[in-house]
Design a protein around this motif. Structure first.
Motif, mmCIF file in Angstrom:
data_model
loop_
_atom_site.group_PDB
_atom_site.id
_atom_site.type_symbol
_atom_site.label_atom_id
_atom_site.label_comp_id
_atom_site.label_asym_id
_atom_site.label_seq_id
_atom_site.Cartn_x
_atom_site.Cartn_y
_atom_site.Cartn_z
ATOM 1 N N ASP A 147 -11.774 -44.985 -9.169
ATOM 2 C CA ASP A 147 -13.071 -44.288 -9.063
ATOM 3 C C ASP A 147 -13.091 -43.368 -7.840
ATOM 4 N N ARG A 148 -12.516 -43.832 -6.741
ATOM 5 C CA ARG A 148 -12.483 -43.005 -5.525
ATOM 6 C C ARG A 148 -11.619 -41.768 -5.743
ATOM 7 N N LEU A 149 -10.500 -41.935 -6.430
ATOM 8 C CA LEU A 149 -9.636 -40.793 -6.729
ATOM 9 C C LEU A 149 -10.361 -39.777 -7.606
ATOM 10 N N SER A 150 -11.054 -40.288 -8.623
ATOM 11 C CA SER A 150 -11.804 -39.405 -9.515
ATOM 12 C C SER A 150 -12.883 -38.653 -8.750
ATOM 13 N N SER A 151 -13.560 -39.348 -7.842
ATOM 14 C CA SER A 151 -14.610 -38.730 -7.039
ATOM 15 C C SER A 151 -14.032 -37.667 -6.101
ATOM 16 N N THR A 152 -12.870 -37.949 -5.529
ATOM 17 C CA THR A 152 -12.225 -36.991 -4.621
ATOM 18 C C THR A 152 -11.870 -35.707 -5.346
ATOM 19 N N VAL A 153 -11.300 -35.850 -6.549
ATOM 20 C CA VAL A 153 -10.943 -34.674 -7.343
ATOM 21 C C VAL A 153 -12.199 -33.878 -7.697
ATOM 22 N N GLU A 154 -13.242 -34.592 -8.099
ATOM 23 C CA GLU A 154 -14.490 -33.923 -8.484
ATOM 24 C C GLU A 154 -15.096 -33.165 -7.292
ATOM 25 N N LYS A 155 -15.110 -33.794 -6.134
ATOM 26 C CA LYS A 155 -15.693 -33.156 -4.952
ATOM 27 C C LYS A 155 -14.870 -31.965 -4.472
ATOM 28 N N SER A 156 -13.590 -31.941 -4.791
ATOM 29 C CA SER A 156 -12.738 -30.830 -4.346
ATOM 30 C C SER A 156 -13.023 -29.544 -5.104
ATOM 31 N N LEU A 157 -13.570 -29.661 -6.309
ATOM 32 C CA LEU A 157 -13.754 -28.483 -7.156
ATOM 33 C C LEU A 157 -15.059 -27.742 -6.881
ATOM 34 N N ALA A 158 -16.094 -28.463 -6.496
ATOM 35 C CA ALA A 158 -17.393 -27.812 -6.280
ATOM 36 C C ALA A 158 -17.356 -26.713 -5.214
ATOM 37 N N PRO A 159 -16.728 -26.936 -4.048
ATOM 38 C CA PRO A 159 -16.761 -25.904 -3.001
ATOM 39 C C PRO A 159 -16.011 -24.622 -3.352
ATOM 40 N N ILE A 160 -15.112 -24.674 -4.359
ATOM 41 C CA ILE A 160 -14.324 -23.475 -4.654
ATOM 42 C C ILE A 160 -14.965 -22.600 -5.714
ATOM 43 N N ALA A 161 -16.147 -22.976 -6.198
ATOM 44 C CA ALA A 161 -16.808 -22.155 -7.223
ATOM 45 C C ALA A 161 -17.043 -20.738 -6.704
ATOM 46 N N GLY A 162 -17.522 -20.633 -5.462
ATOM 47 C CA GLY A 162 -17.766 -19.314 -4.885
ATOM 48 C C GLY A 162 -16.484 -18.521 -4.727
ATOM 49 N N VAL A 163 -15.408 -19.199 -4.307
ATOM 50 C CA VAL A 163 -14.119 -18.527 -4.138
ATOM 51 C C VAL A 163 -13.625 -17.987 -5.484
ATOM 52 N N LEU A 164 -13.721 -18.804 -6.520
ATOM 53 C CA LEU A 164 -13.269 -18.386 -7.853
ATOM 54 C C LEU A 164 -14.037 -17.170 -8.345
ATOM 55 N N MET A 165 -15.342 -17.153 -8.105
ATOM 56 C CA MET A 165 -16.147 -16.022 -8.573
ATOM 57 C C MET A 165 -15.825 -14.750 -7.779
#
Length: 465
Positions: A312-330
């Motif tokens: 669960d912690r690994l899944s949460s870490t992966v999930e949290k890593s993606l949110a901050p890069i939304a602006g970068v991707l756009m």
């Protein structure tokens, strides 16, 4: 409307979406960039919106039909996100695993335990370069600054003597070495080989970071002498962990994608036979997607599980890593749309004509364009994206090595003289407790040294390759 490739447009096989002359196109380019600069600096608009509006303005000033301008922008955005979006996401996941597992702290503590005195600035460069490979610049700063401040305070070192080498290591990685967004987008726009660019980037990065880091820090420490601000020493991520991953496993995980991509480039050069079994294997495992995916999958065990993370912690870490890069991707996607609009309105041919008429070396021209956009917008990523789009047609007849050097010239220009319109300028100022003048004398000068020195080495390599 179908996508127009850089190569076909440069070869003149596809008509641009406007019949405007070079003078009008030149005005359109300046107007489009001016719109982007004004929206970012004056109105503080997000770079994604600024690039989108700037692309439409470019098409309008060039006399292109609005529907075709929209189609060009949409095509470029989609192709760019498809080409580099997954790589940026995988890099973000690997960086988050490295930070949250305590792997980054393990690298720091292991190297610092073996360094002291005069070796400390060199140790900071090494730490920043290793950690900076998978991390975005801002994340790297947040991760390393506590270490810099603690080392300076406890070891009674000059803050600039320790901090400048760390910042130089991060900045060079950010501007020159994939899988950082800027170099990835430039490689995609110019059509360069990622493995060759990575290899040449490392060759340029090593002497550049030495000159801008440990060497320049001697002078920076004389110019600015400030104590480490107590209020800026936060808790380190691994202080709440019961255990951390090992040093060897951590370094091996971080270096895995680099080794795989370099192996592919080396085999491609030595073997040069698409039917060869070894080359076919390395072409697969050394592709950026597979190399980064492999590092992430390995990191789940060597970093996450080694730190005691549950599923669960690994899944949460992966999930949290993606949110901050939304602006970068756009931003990256919109930059790709701006690049495609530049190509489709015929700016590529205009740049070709300009470079021939003025006899400006291609690598120097690419650097100057990136420098101008960097000074105006303050964003290294925006400078890289825009400059790569402008000079991409110049790479049509280049060898693989020179196309890679073109990417590095753009990256070098994107780092030139960070000042008050750059978020990184204020980040460094506040963390180090300096005033504006002191930040210019240290951080801004360091960025300029990186830009000029790396260009020098790029030009030297162009003479022998």
């Amino acid at each position: 409307m179908t996508s127009l490739s850089v190569e076909t447009l440069a070869a003149g096989t596809v008509e641009p979406i406007t019949s405007a002359g070079n003078a009008q196109l030149g005005i359109a380019v300046l107007a489009g960039i001016a719109v982007i600069v004004l929206l970012i600096t004056k109105f503080k608009l997000h770079a994604f919106l600024a690039l989108t509006i700037g692309s439409l303005a470019l098409g309008a000033f060039a006399g292109a039909p609005l529907d075709k301008t929209i189609a060009s922008f949409s095509t470029g955005l989609g192709n760019t996100v498809a080409g580099v979006g997954v790589l940026i996401a995988l890099g973000a996941i690997l960086g988050k695993l490295l930070a949250d597992s305590g792997g980054a702290d393990q690298i720091v503590d292991t190297i610092l335990a073996r360094a002291s005195g005069r070796a400390m600035p060199w140790a900071m460069v090494l730490i920043a370069s290793i950690i900076g490979l998978p991390l975005f610049f801002e994340v790297g700063i947040v991760l390393l600054i506590p270490v810099v401040l603690l080392v300076a305070k406890r070891g009674n070192y000059s803050l600039m003597r320790i901090g400048i080498p760390a910042l130089a290591g991060l900045s060079v990685m950010h501007g020159l070495i994939p899988p950082h967004p800027g170099p990835l987008v430039a490689i995609d726009a110019i059509g360069a080989n990622l493995g060759i660019t990575l290899g040449l980037g490392v060759l340029v990065a090593i002497p550049t970071v030495i000159i801008a880091g440990p060497v320049f820090s001697k002078y920076a420490a004389r110019w600015v002498d400030v104590p480490a601000p107590e209020r800026m020493i936060p808790q380190r991520p691994s202080e709440d962990l019961e255990r951390r991953p090992g040093f060897g496993a951590t370094v091996a995980t971080v270096m895995l994608p680099v080794v795989l991509m370099l192996a592919k480039a080396l085999v491609d050069i030595v073997v040069d036979d698409p039917e060869n079994a070894v080359q076919r294997v390395t072409d697969v495992i050394g592709s950026p997607l597979i190399a980064l995916l492999a590092a992430v999958l390995v990191g789940l065990f060597t970093l996450g599980r080694a730190a005691g993370f549950t599923k669960d912690r690994l899944s949460s870490t992966v999930e949290k890593s993606l949110a901050p890069i939304a602006g970068v991707l756009m931003i990256v996607g919109a930059g790709g749309g701006f690049k495609q609009t530049l190509i489709d309105v015929g700016v590529g041919q205009m740049i070709l004509d300009f470079s021939e008429d003025w006899a400006i070396p291609t690598l120097l021209l690419a650097w100057l364009i990136a420098v101008a956009i960097r000074l105006a917008t303050g964003s290294a990523t925006v400078a890289t994206i825009s400059a790569a789009g402008l000079v991409a047609p110049l790479a049509a007849d280049m060898s693989a090595s020179h196309a890679a050097l073109l990417v590095l010239a753009v990256g070098a220009g994107s780092l030139f003289f960070s000042h008050v319109n750059d978020a990184g300028f204020w980040l460094v100022k506040e963390y180090f407790g300096m005033d504006v003048g002191q930040t210019i004398k240290t951080w801004s000068v360091m960025e300029t040294i990186i830009s000029v020195v790396s260009l020098g080495f790029v030009l030297l390599l162009s003479l022998v390759l």
